[in-house]
Structure formats: C-alpha cells, structure tokens
Design a protein around this motif. Structure first.
Motif, PDB file in Angstrom:
ATOM      1  N   LEU A  85      44.703 -46.705  87.573  1.00 12.88           N
ATOM      2  CA  LEU A  85      44.191 -47.830  88.331  1.00 12.88           C
ATOM      3  C   LEU A  85      43.573 -48.871  87.411  1.00 12.88           C
ATOM      4  O   LEU A  85      43.013 -48.553  86.369  1.00 12.88           O
ATOM      5  CB  LEU A  85      43.134 -47.352  89.334  1.00 12.88           C
ATOM      6  CG  LEU A  85      43.636 -46.575  90.550  1.00 12.88           C
ATOM      7  CD1 LEU A  85      42.458 -46.001  91.313  1.00 12.88           C
ATOM      8  CD2 LEU A  85      44.473 -47.461  91.453  1.00 12.88           C
ATOM      9  N   LYS A  86      43.695 -50.129  87.849  1.00 15.84           N
ATOM     10  CA  LYS A  86      43.016 -51.215  87.158  1.00 15.84           C
ATOM     11  C   LYS A  86      41.593 -51.364  87.710  1.00 15.84           C
ATOM     12  O   LYS A  86      41.405 -51.247  88.932  1.00 15.84           O
ATOM     13  CB  LYS A  86      43.761 -52.538  87.361  1.00 15.84           C
ATOM     14  CG  LYS A  86      45.111 -52.633  86.714  1.00 15.84           C
ATOM     15  CD  LYS A  86      45.663 -54.028  86.972  1.00 15.84           C
ATOM     16  CE  LYS A  86      47.029 -54.217  86.360  1.00 15.84           C
ATOM     17  NZ  LYS A  86      47.545 -55.575  86.581  1.00 15.84           N
ATOM     18  N   PRO A  87      40.611 -51.672  86.871  1.00 13.94           N
ATOM     19  CA  PRO A  87      40.672 -51.677  85.404  1.00 13.94           C
ATOM     20  C   PRO A  87      40.796 -50.242  84.884  1.00 13.94           C
ATOM     21  O   PRO A  87      40.221 -49.318  85.458  1.00 13.94           O
ATOM     22  CB  PRO A  87      39.347 -52.321  84.999  1.00 13.94           C
ATOM     23  CG  PRO A  87      38.418 -51.993  86.127  1.00 13.94           C
ATOM     24  CD  PRO A  87      39.255 -52.020  87.365  1.00 13.94           C
ATOM     25  N   VAL A  88      41.532 -50.077  83.806  1.00 11.47           N
ATOM     26  CA  VAL A  88      41.812 -48.742  83.283  1.00 11.47           C
ATOM     27  C   VAL A  88      40.528 -48.095  82.786  1.00 11.47           C
ATOM     28  O   VAL A  88      39.788 -48.675  81.986  1.00 11.47           O
ATOM     29  CB  VAL A  88      42.847 -48.824  82.142  1.00 11.47           C
ATOM     30  CG1 VAL A  88      43.040 -47.465  81.499  1.00 11.47           C
ATOM     31  CG2 VAL A  88      44.169 -49.358  82.682  1.00 11.47           C
ATOM     32  N   GLN A  89      40.268 -46.875  83.298  1.00 15.21           N
ATOM     33  CA  GLN A  89      39.116 -46.098  82.886  1.00 15.21           C
ATOM     34  C   GLN A  89      39.550 -45.019  81.904  1.00 15.21           C
ATOM     35  O   GLN A  89      40.561 -44.345  82.119  1.00 15.21           O
ATOM     36  CB  GLN A  89      38.444 -45.454  84.103  1.00 15.21           C
ATOM     37  CG  GLN A  89      37.983 -46.451  85.162  1.00 15.21           C
ATOM     38  CD  GLN A  89      36.886 -47.372  84.659  1.00 15.21           C
ATOM     39  OE1 GLN A  89      35.985 -46.947  83.935  1.00 15.21           O
ATOM     40  NE2 GLN A  89      36.971 -48.649  85.019  1.00 15.21           N
TER      41      GLN A  89
ATOM     42  N   GLN B  72      44.281 -50.480  73.314  1.00 10.82           N
ATOM     43  CA  GLN B  72      43.122 -49.998  72.565  1.00 10.82           C
ATOM     44  C   GLN B  72      42.705 -48.609  73.048  1.00 10.82           C
ATOM     45  O   GLN B  72      42.395 -47.721  72.236  1.00 10.82           O
ATOM     46  CB  GLN B  72      41.964 -50.981  72.728  1.00 10.82           C
ATOM     47  CG  GLN B  72      40.703 -50.607  71.969  1.00 10.82           C
ATOM     48  CD  GLN B  72      39.606 -51.646  72.151  1.00 10.82           C
ATOM     49  OE1 GLN B  72      39.763 -52.606  72.903  1.00 10.82           O
ATOM     50  NE2 GLN B  72      38.489 -51.445  71.476  1.00 10.82           N
ATOM     51  N   GLU B  73      42.699 -48.409  74.362  1.00 11.21           N
ATOM     52  CA  GLU B  73      42.304 -47.110  74.924  1.00 11.21           C
ATOM     53  C   GLU B  73      43.314 -46.024  74.553  1.00 11.21           C
ATOM     54  O   GLU B  73      42.936 -44.889  74.240  1.00 11.21           O
ATOM     55  CB  GLU B  73      42.169 -47.212  76.444  1.00 11.21           C
ATOM     56  CG  GLU B  73      40.994 -48.058  76.907  1.00 11.21           C
ATOM     57  CD  GLU B  73      39.658 -47.466  76.471  1.00 11.21           C
ATOM     58  OE1 GLU B  73      39.296 -46.397  76.977  1.00 11.21           O
ATOM     59  OE2 GLU B  73      38.994 -48.070  75.615  1.00 11.21           O
TER      60      GLU B  73
ATOM     61  N   ASP C 268      51.306 -58.429  82.445  1.00  8.21           N
ATOM     62  CA  ASP C 268      51.320 -59.886  82.302  1.00  8.21           C
ATOM     63  C   ASP C 268      49.952 -60.460  81.967  1.00  8.21           C
ATOM     64  O   ASP C 268      49.851 -61.605  81.532  1.00  8.21           O
ATOM     65  CB  ASP C 268      51.872 -60.538  83.575  1.00  8.21           C
ATOM     66  CG  ASP C 268      50.995 -60.256  84.786  1.00  8.21           C
ATOM     67  OD1 ASP C 268      50.534 -61.222  85.415  1.00  8.21           O
ATOM     68  OD2 ASP C 268      50.783 -59.069  85.105  1.00  8.21           O
ATOM     69  N   GLU C 269      48.879 -59.689  82.147  1.00 10.93           N
ATOM     70  CA  GLU C 269      47.546 -60.157  81.787  1.00 10.93           C
ATOM     71  C   GLU C 269      47.226 -59.671  80.380  1.00 10.93           C
ATOM     72  O   GLU C 269      47.052 -58.478  80.146  1.00 10.93           O
ATOM     73  CB  GLU C 269      46.522 -59.653  82.792  1.00 10.93           C
ATOM     74  CG  GLU C 269      46.761 -60.188  84.202  1.00 10.93           C
ATOM     75  CD  GLU C 269      45.673 -59.762  85.166  1.00 10.93           C
ATOM     76  OE1 GLU C 269      44.485 -60.010  84.865  1.00 10.93           O
ATOM     77  OE2 GLU C 269      46.009 -59.181  86.208  1.00 10.93           O
ATOM     78  N   GLU C 270      47.132 -60.603  79.454  1.00  7.89           N
ATOM     79  CA  GLU C 270      47.018 -60.277  78.030  1.00  7.89           C
ATOM     80  C   GLU C 270      45.807 -59.405  77.721  1.00  7.89           C
ATOM     81  O   GLU C 270      45.901 -58.451  76.940  1.00  7.89           O
ATOM     82  CB  GLU C 270      46.969 -61.564  77.217  1.00  7.89           C
ATOM     83  CG  GLU C 270      47.050 -61.350  75.717  1.00  7.89           C
ATOM     84  CD  GLU C 270      47.126 -62.650  74.947  1.00  7.89           C
ATOM     85  OE1 GLU C 270      46.935 -62.627  73.718  1.00  7.89           O
ATOM     86  OE2 GLU C 270      47.376 -63.699  75.586  1.00  7.89           O
ATOM     87  N   LEU C 271      44.658 -59.710  78.325  1.00  2.88           N
ATOM     88  CA  LEU C 271      43.448 -58.942  78.042  1.00  2.88           C
ATOM     89  C   LEU C 271      43.580 -57.504  78.530  1.00  2.88           C
ATOM     90  O   LEU C 271      43.133 -56.560  77.857  1.00  2.88           O
ATOM     91  CB  LEU C 271      42.233 -59.615  78.685  1.00  2.88           C
ATOM     92  CG  LEU C 271      41.799 -60.941  78.072  1.00  2.88           C
ATOM     93  CD1 LEU C 271      40.608 -61.528  78.834  1.00  2.88           C
ATOM     94  CD2 LEU C 271      41.426 -60.749  76.601  1.00  2.88           C
ATOM     95  N   LEU C 272      44.180 -57.312  79.701  1.00  7.46           N
ATOM     96  CA  LEU C 272      44.364 -55.962  80.225  1.00  7.46           C
ATOM     97  C   LEU C 272      45.349 -55.176  79.367  1.00  7.46           C
ATOM     98  O   LEU C 272      45.171 -53.977  79.136  1.00  7.46           O
ATOM     99  CB  LEU C 272      44.853 -56.025  81.677  1.00  7.46           C
ATOM    100  CG  LEU C 272      43.856 -56.567  82.693  1.00  7.46           C
ATOM    101  CD1 LEU C 272      44.488 -56.616  84.087  1.00  7.46           C
ATOM    102  CD2 LEU C 272      42.582 -55.732  82.719  1.00  7.46           C
ATOM    103  N   ALA C 273      46.388 -55.850  78.893  1.00  9.42           N
ATOM    104  CA  ALA C 273      47.363 -55.187  78.024  1.00  9.42           C
ATOM    105  C   ALA C 273      46.700 -54.741  76.725  1.00  9.42           C
ATOM    106  O   ALA C 273      46.912 -53.617  76.249  1.00  9.42           O
ATOM    107  CB  ALA C 273      48.527 -56.124  77.730  1.00  9.42           C
ATOM    108  N   ALA C 274      45.866 -55.618  76.154  1.00 13.61           N
ATOM    109  CA  ALA C 274      45.174 -55.280  74.908  1.00 13.61           C
ATOM    110  C   ALA C 274      44.200 -54.130  75.121  1.00 13.61           C
ATOM    111  O   ALA C 274      44.061 -53.249  74.260  1.00 13.61           O
ATOM    112  CB  ALA C 274      44.452 -56.509  74.376  1.00 13.61           C
TER     113      ALA C 274
END
Length: 287
Positions: free
Chosen positions: A112-116, A21-22, A11-17
């Motif tokens: 885990l968030k933030p994704v590493q 990307q990763e 639901d968080e657009e920046l985290l999804a993007a």
C-alpha cells in the motif's frame, strides 16, 4: 546463482525513489535494472531487461499497472523459444481494503501507498521464498495469467453450450454486461448522426481516444475509448479477445491455432484476421 533483478514502474518520482531506497535497505542483493514512469514504458523495459520481479503501480497514466502486466504476459517470449521465466508481480496500490480482497484471492502480492518498511519486508520475504522455489517457466506464466484474469475481471471460459461467465465480483476492474445492453451506436458522420445497430457490428478496435466500429461493409469512428464502451455491451455476445479488440461472437467463423499455440480469428464478413492474446485464449476451446 545470479543476483535477483527488479523493475519499478511508478509515475510519481518521489514515490519511486522511496520504494527503491526501501528495497535497497531490505534487500541489498536486489538489482533495480529499470525505472519506468508509465505502463507502456514498463512493458518495453521489462521485455528488454527480463527482471525477476516487477513492482507495478496500479494507477499510472495511460496503461494501468494491471494492463501493463497483462500486456507483458501476452508479449513475453515463449520459453520454448528461449524465453526466461515470467517475473513475479507486486502491485503498488492505494485501494481500500474491500478492493484488496481481489488481490488476496488472486494470490498476488501488493504493498500500500505510502510504502511502509514493515509491510515491504513481508513482501521481500515472500519474493525471496518464491524465487528459491520458482516454478518451471510455462507454469509460472500460466499462473500469472490466471491471476491477472481474476484481477482484470476477464470472463471465465464458456460453459458447454453456453456463454462466458463473469469473473467474481470485487476485482479492481470488474466486467459483466449492463442491465440494459447498448442496442445502437450513435456515430457522427458529417453533420448527421447515424444509428448503427450493434447487431451489425463485426468487431470494434481501439484507436487512441476513439473506437473503430467495423460492420460488414462500413467503418465508423466513435469518440469513446474501448475501455469505456465495453461495460455498455452485452458481454455474452461481445467478447474482448485482445487489449485492442472486441468481437461479435456470431461474426467469428474459425479460430486458428499455429505451431506456437497463438490463436487467430477468421471472421465471417470481414477480411481481417484478429489475434487473440494469451489473456483471452481460454475463451476458445473445443467442445
């Protein structure tokens, strides 16, 4: 061999993007076929696109990632009817280490968030290996359902002559009856409050932010969600049989299984027939 596909539900657009990307950097062959902003959308898109992998955020508004996975397992087309293999599940979570033990026990992968990138690379490696050695579709779905039962705290099947046993502690969504189960439901009727004994309840049905309370001859609305009400009930006597239904065990007259294996409950004091989802079908078995 077709390119692997995936769905991302976050639901968080920046985290999804960022996750997208990763994944593109670590797994260029992976095609992201859908991006969902909440659980209901994730289920709809997954049923439409049939991805090989679903990355599901645990905490999404409305339906959580775990609930979305359970709904998806229930709605997934049976392979006998031409359905594709059930997707591999990866949960994206901010849970602490204690809660993550539940994911380890269920053999479900998580990041885990933030994704590493380093940790995500391990997940990608596991997914590639799993896709290369993919189980036959029925086994894959049953395995996923069993894992989700553990994560959601769904009770085990009843022992012979007994009642359903609680799932192991430590799951993100735990169940098990309270020390003092609820004995009455306080229901507002006009300017009065009616005390409905839980013994009189035949079943309970989710209705948005309310619960429909159905007795043999009455229907009430309670301002509480089914998810909030369930932990207050005696889970030896009240079984959840579907995401939207909890049934008084003594009110079940018969369990019917159709040709596709789907279960339907016939009740003693109500005319409705209630469907049993795959997640809870293990509660009903012949002695």
């Amino acid at each position: 061999m077709p390119m692997p596909t995936a769905l991302i539900a976050e639901d968080e657009e920046l985290l999804a993007a960022h996750l997208r990307q990763e994944l593109k950097a670590l797994w260029p062959e992976l095609q992201i076929v859908a991006m969902a902003a909440h659980g209901e959308e994730a289920v709809t898109m997954a049923l439409t696109h049939r991805p090989d992998v679903c990355f599901l955020d645990i905490r999404m508004p409305g339906m959580t990632g775990l609930e979305a996975a359970a709904q998806l397992a229930d709605d997934w087309e049976d392979t006998a009817a031409g359905g594709s293999p059930f997707p591999l599940l990866v949960f994206v979570t901010a849970y602490d280490q204690f809660a993550l033990q539940a994911f380890d026990r269920a053999a479900v992968d998580y990041v885990l968030k933030p994704v590493q990138r380093e940790r995500l690379a391990q997940t990608v490696s596991r997914l590639k290996a799993a896709l290369a050695q993919r189980q036959q579709p029925p086994a894959a779905l049953e395995s996923a359902i069993e894992q989700l039962r553990g994560l959601l705290g769904v009770p085990a099947a009843p022992a012979a002559g007994g009642t359903a046993a609680a799932a192991p502690a430590g799951a993100p969504a735990a169940t098990g009856g309270p020390a003092t189960p609820l004995r009455h439901l306080q229901v507002g009727v006009g300017e009065s409050i009616v005390l409905v004994p839980v013994d009189d309840v035949v079943y309970l049905e989710a209705a948005d932010k309310y619960v429909r309370v159905l007795t043999a001859d009455q229907e009430y609305l309670v301002r509480i969600s089914l998810r909030e009400l369930l932990p207050q009930l005696d889970t030896d006597r009240f079984w959840q049989v579907h995401r939207g239904h909890i049934v008084h065990v003594d009110a079940i007259e018969r369990v019917h299984r159709d040709d596709t294996g789907k279960l339907t409950l016939r009740l003693r004091r109500r005319p409705e027939r209630l469907a049993v989802s795959r997640m809870y079908g293990h509660l009903f078995r012949a002695m």
